[in-house]
Design an enzyme around this catalytic site. Structure first.
Site, PDB file in Angstrom:
ATOM      1  CB  CYS A 113      14.558  60.405 -11.715  1.00  0.00           C
ATOM      2  SG  CYS A 113      16.195  60.689 -11.161  1.00  0.00           S
ATOM      3  CG  HIS A 247      13.686  62.326 -15.373  1.00  0.00           C
ATOM      4  ND1 HIS A 247      13.750  63.158 -14.417  1.00  0.00           N
ATOM      5  CD2 HIS A 247      14.830  61.597 -15.343  1.00  0.00           C
ATOM      6  CE1 HIS A 247      14.659  63.129 -13.952  1.00  0.00           C
ATOM      7  NE2 HIS A 247      15.460  62.125 -14.235  1.00  0.00           N
ATOM      8  CG  ASN A 277      18.046  64.211 -12.690  1.00  0.00           C
ATOM      9  OD1 ASN A 277      17.016  64.274 -11.996  1.00  0.00           O
ATOM     10  ND2 ASN A 277      18.778  63.051 -12.958  1.00  0.00           N
TER      11      ASN A 277
END
Ligand code: UT7
Length: 320
Positions: A113, A247, A277
């Site tokens: 990520c 994020h 996500n």
């Protein structure tokens, strides 16, 4: 001095939208649980055609158009992805071929990520040293392809997408600084045992495994530290930040970082509710959305941050 400036952004989301209620038909969960624990209401899920190189290509076309450049103007392609189309060639080569260009370096980086922040940092070094003028930086992932749809602890959290920026050499910032970290001791908190056919996963399924609480605690701490680090490194306080582009894993983690910075939520770009996500795509997707809807304006100061399995994390300070 040479700096890297963002001259165009683009993004792509798969056509299919899956709501929390739809997930609750197949796994023991509820819209109420997912929204209250994560802020997620829906996610986009790719079909067989919407691979990382395909989504990266669609997002790249939009970024090129925004930058008023053609693919022939690019000097390098960096793709951050943990879910490449193939073992070989890398996704950046597949994207290069889709763009109809040849003979420029094209490589992937696998930093989960945090991949986009890492890729941005790598690209920035090439531009600052004068080696390369224009770089396509892509964050893309298809985490739904490596999700166990029977595991309610993880399957509600992820979505697919791509986000792109084009960086170009300029005589003013641009990227002010990037700060990267990793801690491999945390390897068991968040991992995918294997993406390779034939590679043994021992007794584990080849899907994302996550110790949610551990990841949550580490993320809040590490992101809080890295945003303080980047402000201190540049002699700034939080008033200098026009937009936090975090994020997008969990609204509670985003809120904790904003609180650490004493930033009101109306200075934070939030897409986790619609996208869930999307791993390496989450930050550039959020950036592109806020650029295109006019929230982010030229000359504003942006703080990007991300964390992923490794753990790997980092932040970037950018004058847009
Ligand atoms: O990019 C970085 C990657 N990931 C992240 O940043 C994620 C970090 N972690 C998180 O976001 C949170 O830890 C989660 C959203 C994953 C979980 O939230 P939590 O508040 O830490 O919940 P929990 O793990 O403590 O679980 C609480 C309960 C458990 O039940 P019991 O043991 O208390 O009876 C779980 O079994 O909630 C249960 N649960 C669910 N219930 C309904 C777990 N997932 C679900 C679900 N629906 N989808």
């Amino acid at each position: 001095m040479i700096y890297s400036r963002i001259v165009g952004t683009g993004s792509y989301l798969p056509k299919r939208v899956v709501t929390n209620d739809e997930l609750a038909q197949t796994v023991d969960t509820s819209d109420e649980w997912i929204v209250s624990r994560t802020g997620i209401r829906a996610r986009h899920m790719s079909n067989a055609e919407e691979t990382s190189s395909y989504m990266g290509y669609q997002a790249s076309l939009r970024a090129l158009e925004a930058a008023k450049l053609s693919a022939q103007d690019l000097n390098m392609i960096i793709v951050a992805t943990t879910t490449p189309d193939k073992g070989l060639p890398n996704t950046a080569c597949l994207l290069q071929e889709r763009l109809g260009i040849t003979d420029i370096p094209a490589f992937d980086i696998t930093v989960a990520c945090a991949g986009f922040v890492y890729a941005l940092s790598v690209a920035d070094q090439y531009i600052r040293t004068g080696m390369v003028k224009t770089i396509l930086v892509v964050g893309v992932d298809v985490l739904t392809a490596v999700t166990n749809w029977q595991d309610r602890n993880t399957c509600v959290l992820f979505g697919d997408g791509a986000g792109v920026v084009i960086l170009q050499a300029a005589d003013k910032p641009g990227i002010v600084s990037t700060h990267l970290h990793a801690d491999g001791r945390q390897k068991d908190s968040l991992y995918i045992p294997s993406l390779l056919p034939g590679q043994r996963c021992e007794d584990e399924l080849p899907y994302i495994h996550m110790e949610g609480k551990e990841v949550f605690k580490f993320a809040v701490k590490a992101l809080g530290q890295v945003v303080e680090e980047i402000l201190a490194a540049n002699g700034l306080n939080q008033d200098a930040i026009d937009w936090l582009i975090p994020h997008q894993a969990n609204l509670r983690i985003i809120t904790a970082t904003a609180e650490k910075l004493k930033l009101p939520m109306d200075k934070v770009v939030v897409t986790v509710d619609k996208h869930a996500n999307t791993s390496a795509a989450s930050v550039p997707l959020a950036l592109d959305e806020a650029v295109r809807d006019g929230r982010i304006k030229r000359g504003q100061t942006l703080l990007l941050e991300a964390i992923g399995g490794g753990f790997v994390w980092g932040a970037a300070l950018i004058i847009y």
